[in-house]
Every structure is written in structure tokens, then in C-alpha cells.
Design an enzyme around this catalytic site. Structure first.
Site, PDB file in Angstrom:
ATOM      1  N   ASN A  25       0.883  -1.181   0.000  1.00 50.76           N
ATOM      2  CA  ASN A  25       0.000   0.000   0.000  1.00 50.76           C
ATOM      3  C   ASN A  25       0.912   1.219   0.000  1.00 50.76           C
ATOM      4  OD1 ASN A  25       0.445   0.980   2.849  1.00 50.76           O
ATOM      5  ND2 ASN A  25      -0.307  -1.091   3.245  1.00 50.76           N
ATOM      6  N   GLY A  33      -1.914  -9.910   3.780  1.00 51.30           N
ATOM      7  CA  GLY A  33      -1.737 -10.597   2.500  1.00 51.30           C
ATOM      8  C   GLY A  33      -0.284 -10.793   2.111  1.00 51.30           C
ATOM      9  N   ASP A  35       1.907  -8.570   1.353  1.00 53.41           N
ATOM     10  CA  ASP A  35       2.734  -7.571   2.042  1.00 53.41           C
ATOM     11  C   ASP A  35       3.159  -8.076   3.425  1.00 53.41           C
ATOM     12  OD1 ASP A  35       3.946  -5.112   2.319  1.00 53.41           O
ATOM     13  OD2 ASP A  35       2.087  -3.990   2.653  1.00 53.41           O
ATOM     14  N   SER A 123      -3.782  -6.625  -6.400  1.00 54.25           N
ATOM     15  CA  SER A 123      -5.116  -6.036  -6.160  1.00 54.25           C
ATOM     16  C   SER A 123      -6.250  -7.051  -6.000  1.00 54.25           C
ATOM     17  CB  SER A 123      -5.521  -5.029  -7.251  1.00 54.25           C
ATOM     18  OG  SER A 123      -4.799  -3.821  -7.118  1.00 54.25           O
ATOM     19  N   VAL A 126      -7.147  -8.062  -0.703  1.00 47.06           N
ATOM     20  CA  VAL A 126      -7.734  -7.002   0.127  1.00 47.06           C
ATOM     21  C   VAL A 126      -8.352  -5.904  -0.759  1.00 47.06           C
ATOM     22  CG1 VAL A 126      -7.162  -5.164   1.780  1.00 47.06           C
ATOM     23  CG2 VAL A 126      -6.179  -7.436   2.069  1.00 47.06           C
TER      24      VAL A 126
HETATM   25  N1  AR6 Z   1       1.962 -15.420  -2.033  1.00 43.42           N
HETATM   26  C1  AR6 Z   1       1.298 -15.225  -3.194  1.00 43.42           C
HETATM   27  N2  AR6 Z   1       0.030 -14.720  -3.255  1.00 43.42           N
HETATM   28  C2  AR6 Z   1      -0.558 -14.426  -2.070  1.00 43.42           C
HETATM   29  C3  AR6 Z   1       0.080 -14.588  -0.820  1.00 43.42           C
HETATM   30  C4  AR6 Z   1       1.405 -15.124  -0.828  1.00 43.42           C
HETATM   31  N3  AR6 Z   1       2.088 -15.317   0.309  1.00 43.42           N
HETATM   32  N4  AR6 Z   1      -0.779 -14.167   0.163  1.00 43.42           N
HETATM   33  C5  AR6 Z   1      -1.919 -13.770  -0.454  1.00 43.42           C
HETATM   34  N5  AR6 Z   1      -1.800 -13.928  -1.797  1.00 43.42           N
HETATM   35  P1  AR6 Z   1      -3.309  -9.010  -1.241  1.00 43.42           P
HETATM   36  P2  AR6 Z   1      -3.976  -6.536  -2.710  1.00 43.42           P
HETATM   37  C6  AR6 Z   1      -2.749 -13.590  -2.874  1.00 43.42           C
HETATM   38  O1  AR6 Z   1      -4.444  -8.796  -0.314  1.00 43.42           O
HETATM   39  O2  AR6 Z   1      -5.319  -7.047  -3.075  1.00 43.42           O
HETATM   40  C7  AR6 Z   1      -2.171  -5.521   2.094  1.00 43.42           C
HETATM   41  O3  AR6 Z   1      -2.670  -5.309   3.372  1.00 43.42           O
HETATM   42  C8  AR6 Z   1      -4.163 -13.262  -2.494  1.00 43.42           C
HETATM   43  O4  AR6 Z   1      -4.941 -14.458  -2.403  1.00 43.42           O
HETATM   44  O5  AR6 Z   1      -2.014  -9.442  -0.685  1.00 43.42           O
HETATM   45  O6  AR6 Z   1      -3.147  -5.840  -3.765  1.00 43.42           O
HETATM   46  C9  AR6 Z   1      -1.337  -4.341   1.578  1.00 43.42           C
HETATM   47  O7  AR6 Z   1      -0.622  -3.720   2.615  1.00 43.42           O
HETATM   48  C10 AR6 Z   1      -4.611 -12.384  -3.653  1.00 43.42           C
HETATM   49  O8  AR6 Z   1      -5.044 -13.174  -4.763  1.00 43.42           O
HETATM   50  O9  AR6 Z   1      -2.995  -7.665  -2.116  1.00 43.42           O
HETATM   51  C11 AR6 Z   1      -2.385  -3.443   0.996  1.00 43.42           C
HETATM   52  O10 AR6 Z   1      -2.986  -2.641   2.001  1.00 43.42           O
HETATM   53  C12 AR6 Z   1      -3.347 -11.662  -4.073  1.00 43.42           C
HETATM   54  O11 AR6 Z   1      -2.276 -12.387  -3.478  1.00 43.42           O
HETATM   55  C13 AR6 Z   1      -3.406  -4.401   0.434  1.00 43.42           C
HETATM   56  O12 AR6 Z   1      -3.277  -5.601   1.187  1.00 43.42           O
HETATM   57  C14 AR6 Z   1      -3.255 -10.205  -3.626  1.00 43.42           C
HETATM   58  O13 AR6 Z   1      -3.826 -10.066  -2.329  1.00 43.42           O
HETATM   59  C15 AR6 Z   1      -3.143  -4.740  -1.005  1.00 43.42           C
HETATM   60  O14 AR6 Z   1      -4.202  -5.543  -1.495  1.00 43.42           O
END
Ligand code: AR6
Length: 170
Positions: A25, A33, A35, A123, A126
Site C-alpha cells: 500500500n 496478505g 505484504d 489487487s 484485500v
Molecule cells: N503469495 C502469493 N500470493 C498471495 C500470498 C502469498 N504469500 N498471500 C496472499 N496472496 P493481497 P492486494 C494472494 O491482499 O489485493 C495488504 O494489506 C491473495 O490471495 O495481498 O493488492 C497491503 O498492505 C490475492 O489473490 O494484495 C495493501 O494494504 C493476491 O495475493 C493491500 O493488502 C493479492 O492479495 C493490497 O491488497
């Protein structure tokens, strides 16, 4: 130079590549997630460099669609490229910003001399971007971007995401 697009099911934190991309973010100071997983496994060195970026050029944070690199700390990768995806909106088309994340991350990867780059599905967690559309934008943009990377690897965390990306690659 040809670039190969590959898919793996797994965690971005396990990838032995030159650069992994973080779905961050704009604060650059961590979150859930991808991050959260990157900062947990990569250790405090990543956060220290993120704080330095915030104290310098990125005082207001990293804008949506942009990308910036730090150390990968204890991760098996060499660099982390942080990018900020757009939050999904039903009323406003933010597709260009999502495409920009992939383009800008590959531009930074080229600057680093990275030959292998691993992306999560930016994206689609979250930030609630619909998975099929997020996969389409990811694959189309990776194919359309001129880069010295030899492999662009999409790392999908579950079967649903893997299937959505596989449908775009085939
Ligand atoms: N490896 C690969 N993919 C993953 C992993 C992992 N370890 N963990 C989750 N995913 P997200 P966003 C998938 O939420 O939507 C954070 O709080 C997950 O299932 O990580 O861009 C940041 O600080 C989904 O399909 O990223 C921001 O505030 C994808 O990765 C916000 O979330 C992305 O999920 C960013 O949200």
C-alpha cells in the site's frame, strides 16, 4: 530476447528469483496478505529501507501504479519491488493503474538487472479486484511490456487464482 511467462502455485515468499513484487500500500510500511508475508519472512531489513524511502523521495508515500525497490532481506530473492495496486471500483475504471503496476515493476526490474521476476495477483485480495479481470490485465500487460527479464513468473496462492491465470496463458 524472449520473455517466458510461467505460473506456479505457492507463496511469493518462497521464490528464488532476482526480484519478487510486493502488493503493497502507499504507506510502504506493511499490511496483510502478500505484504505481511513478505515483511514477516524477509525480516526487518525490508521495513528499514521502506522507512528510509518514506523519509526521502516518497514522503507522501508511493502513488498507486508506481513501483520502487528495496533489499529482499532474508527472502530467497535478491530484491523486493513494491508496487501499489488500485482498490477495485465498480463505478470507475482503474484498469490502467493496475496495468501500470506490472509495467512499472518490470521497468524497475530492468534497472536492477533482474532476469527472473515473480508477481502475485496484484489487487485481487484485500483490494477486491475480480480475479479473472486481474489475471487478464496481468498477462496482457506482461506480454505487451518490453523487458530484459527472461522469466515473468506469476505466483498464485490458491487453485482459483491459478485457474484464472492459466485461462489467460493458454
Ligand atoms: N503469495 C502469493 N500470493 C498471495 C500470498 C502469498 N504469500 N498471500 C496472499 N496472496 P493481497 P492486494 C494472494 O491482499 O489485493 C495488504 O494489506 C491473495 O490471495 O495481498 O493488492 C497491503 O498492505 C490475492 O489473490 O494484495 C495493501 O494494504 C493476491 O495475493 C493491500 O493488502 C493479492 O492479495 C493490497 O491488497
Amino acid at each position: 530476447m524472449t520473455t517466458t511467462l510461467t505460473l506456479v502455485r505457492g507463496s511469493i515468499t518462497d521464490q528464488e528469483v532476482d526480484a519478487v513484487v510486493n502488493a503493497a500500500n502507499s504507506s510502504l510500511l506493511g499490511g496483510g496478505g502478500v505484504d505481511g508475508a513478505i515483511h514477516r519472512r524477509g525480516g526487518p531489513g525490508i521495513l528499514a529501507e521502506c522507512r528510509a524511502l518514506r523519509a526521502g523521495h516518497y514522503g507522501k508515500g508511493l502513488p498507486t501504479g508506481k513501483a520502487v525497490a528495496t533489499t529482499a532481506g532474508d527472502l530467497p530473492a535478491r530484491h523486493v519491488i513494491h508496487t501499489v495496486g488500485p482498490v477495485w471500483s465498480a463505478t470507475e475504471d482503474r484498469s490502467d493503474l493496475l496495468a501500470s503496476c506490472y509495467r512499472e515493476s518490470l521497468r524497475v526490474a530492468d534497472e536492477l538487472g533482474a532476469r527472473t521476476v515473480a508477481f502475485p495477483a496484484i489487487s485481487t485480495g484485500v483490494y477486491r479486484w475480480p480475479l479473472d479481470d486481474g489475471a487478464r490485465i496481468a498477462v496482457e500487460t506482461a506480454r505487451a511490456t518490453r523487458t530484459a527479464a527472461e522469466e515473468i513468473r506469476f505466483v498464485l496462492f490458491d487453485d482459483r487464482a491459478y485457474t484464472a491465470f492459466a485461462a489467460q496463458i493458454d
